[in-house]
Design an enzyme around this catalytic site. Structure first.
Site, PDB file in Angstrom:
ATOM      1  N   GLY B  35       0.791  -1.225   0.000  1.00 49.82           N
ATOM      2  CA  GLY B  35       0.000   0.000   0.000  1.00 49.82           C
ATOM      3  C   GLY B  35       0.823   1.274   0.000  1.00 49.82           C
ATOM      4  N   CYS B 244     -27.758  -8.829 -16.676  1.00 53.72           N
ATOM      5  CA  CYS B 244     -27.124  -8.437 -17.932  1.00 53.72           C
ATOM      6  C   CYS B 244     -28.065  -8.764 -19.085  1.00 53.72           C
ATOM      7  CB  CYS B 244     -25.804  -9.183 -18.094  1.00 53.72           C
ATOM      8  SG  CYS B 244     -25.083  -9.016 -19.734  1.00 53.72           S
ATOM      9  N   CYS B 247     -26.129 -11.774 -21.212  1.00 51.79           N
ATOM     10  CA  CYS B 247     -25.864 -13.101 -20.659  1.00 51.79           C
ATOM     11  C   CYS B 247     -26.735 -13.417 -19.455  1.00 51.79           C
ATOM     12  CB  CYS B 247     -24.392 -13.247 -20.296  1.00 51.79           C
ATOM     13  SG  CYS B 247     -23.919 -12.336 -18.806  1.00 51.79           S
ATOM     14  N   CYS B 269     -22.924  -6.648 -18.951  1.00 61.60           N
ATOM     15  CA  CYS B 269     -21.720  -6.846 -18.148  1.00 61.60           C
ATOM     16  C   CYS B 269     -20.635  -5.893 -18.623  1.00 61.60           C
ATOM     17  CB  CYS B 269     -21.171  -8.260 -18.311  1.00 61.60           C
ATOM     18  SG  CYS B 269     -22.211  -9.533 -17.635  1.00 61.60           S
ATOM     19  N   CYS B 275     -18.812 -12.002 -19.839  1.00 56.35           N
ATOM     20  CA  CYS B 275     -20.099 -12.050 -20.520  1.00 56.35           C
ATOM     21  C   CYS B 275     -20.062 -13.060 -21.666  1.00 56.35           C
ATOM     22  CB  CYS B 275     -20.440 -10.657 -21.042  1.00 56.35           C
ATOM     23  SG  CYS B 275     -22.167 -10.421 -21.468  1.00 56.35           S
TER      24      CYS B 275
END
Lengths: 263, 295
Positions: B35, B244, B247, B269, B275
């Site tokens: 980080g 979606c 899909c 998506c 997808c």
């Protein structure tokens, strides 16, 4: 004052504080001590080293000579120069407050009043929004800011409100010492009067110690127990406020006192 | 594209070896201090700042001849940025490229984390515009560095407080700040906060490159990543509530696509590979998002 044994020790001690900027003297050999619950005013004309002294006390400027001793909450008096930066900054947001003359320096102008007050709480680990907000609202009401303004930015506040917000922001973590640099400077007289009233009651209720830098002797008389008169970077006279203002010894102090406009 | 056939004018993966070494040193340091933003000597790349110069340099430094590269831009494999970066490495490194999140060993991404869970032998490279989460709150770099050094992160919560005060809930929806390994607060780059939980304990190494700001940071595999929040306003994932349109997935992050001038829209998506995978046949025609990139 009725103080326990340990509390009779001074809270803050300045010892021979000296700072020069090249050939320009900021302040020279300033010594004093401040007890718990005591308010000390530092007066003098512009350039007399008042603000430099305040910066030395709050460790914002490093002194050339001398030291600042502070009695921590555990009762041990320590030289601030021996503390690490993390400890100093922790002190600065818990035990100390610093009120700037220009509230814009002491506030975050881009976030709401509530967040300004809450910042110190969040910095010491508060993580409950409701509690932070309650504390912020409580403090806003104590400094007489309408709670309806809690989500407004300080940029929309008047000068007096900003100064009061800055005070609330500093006091929310219940500091032991507040350093104030001309807290009433730049405010009109009626606003000044209310702010002074507020400060006086807060200082009395919270048993705060304070160092107030001001060029306004009326402010000093109203708020402080003791007074230090500075000229050219040196303390030329100090003592009880009433005593010094009623019966000034030094010619310069006499001049200052005589310069107060009588309405 | 079977044998490496990088254009002879370029060193492998465009950057010279010294530069790659410098970047690898920065990456190693970043992995060692999860980080923490490591400064590095970011180079000019043959693309404008803001188009992924940081991500490209990190990718160039870690890419080997056997790697399989996938590049996504907002989850899609077939947007300009993704296509041109993929082609860039095809040309300069001759590596195999793919659009499949499973096949890839290195995935460079702009603002999404693939829906397919990542594995331990993959590296995810993020393109980062503004690496410092404190930047908009505190403009001074000297000050933000000190704040990171002293772990003074109260200001981060001031931002979240402001959100709640103004909107009634934490309205930060992307670039949602996280605390890495209990120490450094980090900007996860402008990924939607939907993706934040995927960073926590992820088996893949996650590297972040900010080219203009000259910073690299990292989340090593299996590292604790916690999204900042309040006790009474906990972090919440957000996705548009729906399936979606292509899909039917109800668990993926959706993009809103405007399909004509009369405001007709569909939600699909954002991860095109996910997808396509769900629809079975990646060559299936008719779907605007499904067009496979030409190699």
């Amino acid at each position: 004052m009725n103080l326990a044994a340990n509390e009779s020790e001074p809270l803050l001690i300045g010892e021979g504080l000296t700072k020069s900027f090249g050939r320009q003297i900021g302040c020279r050999d300033v010594s004093f001590c401040l007890h718990e619950g005591e308010v000390m005013a530092v007066v003098g004309e512009s350039g007399s080293g008042k603000t430099t002294l305040l910066r030395l006390l709050s460790m914002q400027t490093e002194s050339d000579a001398g030291r600042v001793l502070y009695r921590m909450r555990d009762g041990v008096t320590r030289d601030l120069a021996t503390l690490g930066e993390a400890e100093l900054r922790f002190l600065a947001r818990t035990d100390w407050g610093f009120v700037h003359q220009d509230p814009a320096l002491g506030l975050r102008m881009a976030v709401s009043g509530g967040a300004n007050v809450g910042e110190r709480l969040m910095a010491v680990g508060w993580r409950h929004y409701g509690n932070i907000r309650d504390a912020a609202a409580d403090w806003l009401s104590r400094v007489e800011i309408d709670i309806a303004r809690i989500d407004d930015r300080p940029a929309t506040y008047s000068g007096g409100m900003r100064q009061r917000l800055q005070i609330a922001r500093n006091l929310v973590t219940q500091p032991r010492i507040v350093l104030m640099d001309e807290p009433t400077g730049g405010l009109d007289v009626s606003v000044q009067a209310r702010l002074l009233d507020l400060l006086r009651s807060l200082v009395a209720v919270l048993k705060l110690s304070a160092v107030i830098v001001t060029h306004d002797l009326a402010v000093a008389r109203l708020l402080s127990h003791r007074i230090m008169v500075m000229k050219g970077g040196e303390v030329i006279e100090s003592g009880l406020t009433d005593q010094v203002l009623d019966d000034p010894r030094e010619p310069y102090t006499q001049l200052l006192v005589a310069s107060i406009l009588q309405p | 594209m079977n044998a490496p056939q990088n254009a002879p004018a370029y060193n492998f993966a465009y950057l010279d070896e010294q530069t790659k070494r410098m970047i690898r040193r920065a990456i190693l340091k970043a992995v060692a201090i999860p980080g923490y933003q490591v400064p590095f000597a970011s180079r000019e790349m043959p693309m404008p700042y803001g188009w992924g110069t940081g991500g490209v340099q990190v990718t160039a430094a870690i890419l080997g001849p056997d790697d399989v590269l996938k590049v996504i831009d907002q989850g899609a494999d077939d947007t300009t940025n993704a296509v041109s970066i993929r082609k860039f490495f095809q040309k300069t490194a001759g590596v195999k490229t793919t659009t499949s999140a499973r096949e890839a060993t290195v995935i460079q991404t702009r603002h999404r984390i693939p829906e397919t869970p990542l594995t331990g032998n993959q590296i995810l490279v993020y393109q980062v515009p503004i690496p410092d989460p404190l930047r908009y709150l505190e403009p001074r770099e000297t000050e933000t560095r000190r704040m990171h050094a002293l772990a003074e992160y109260g200001l981060m919560h001031v931002k979240l407080y402001e959100d709640i005060a103004r909107h009634g809930h934490i309205a930060t929806t992307y670039a949602y700040p996280v605390k890495v390994d209990g120490r450094y607060v980090m900007d996860p780059s402008p990924t939607p906060k939907f993706d934040n939980p995927k960073m926590d304990g992820c088996p893949a190494l996650q590297l972040f490159g900010a080219g203009r700001e000259k910073r690299i940071y990292a989340i090593p595999p299996h590292t604790r990543v916690v999204s900042l929040d309040f006790d009474d306003h906990p972090f919440e994932r957000y996705r548009y509530d729906g399936a979606c349109a292509l899909c039917g997935a109800t668990d993926s992050y959706l993009d809103e696509i405007v399909t004509d001038d009369r405001g007709t829209r569909m939600f699909v998506c954002s991860d095109t590979d996910y997808c396509e995978g769900r629809r079975g046949d990646p060559e299936e025609a008719g779907a605007p998002q499904a067009e496979a990139p030409r190699p």
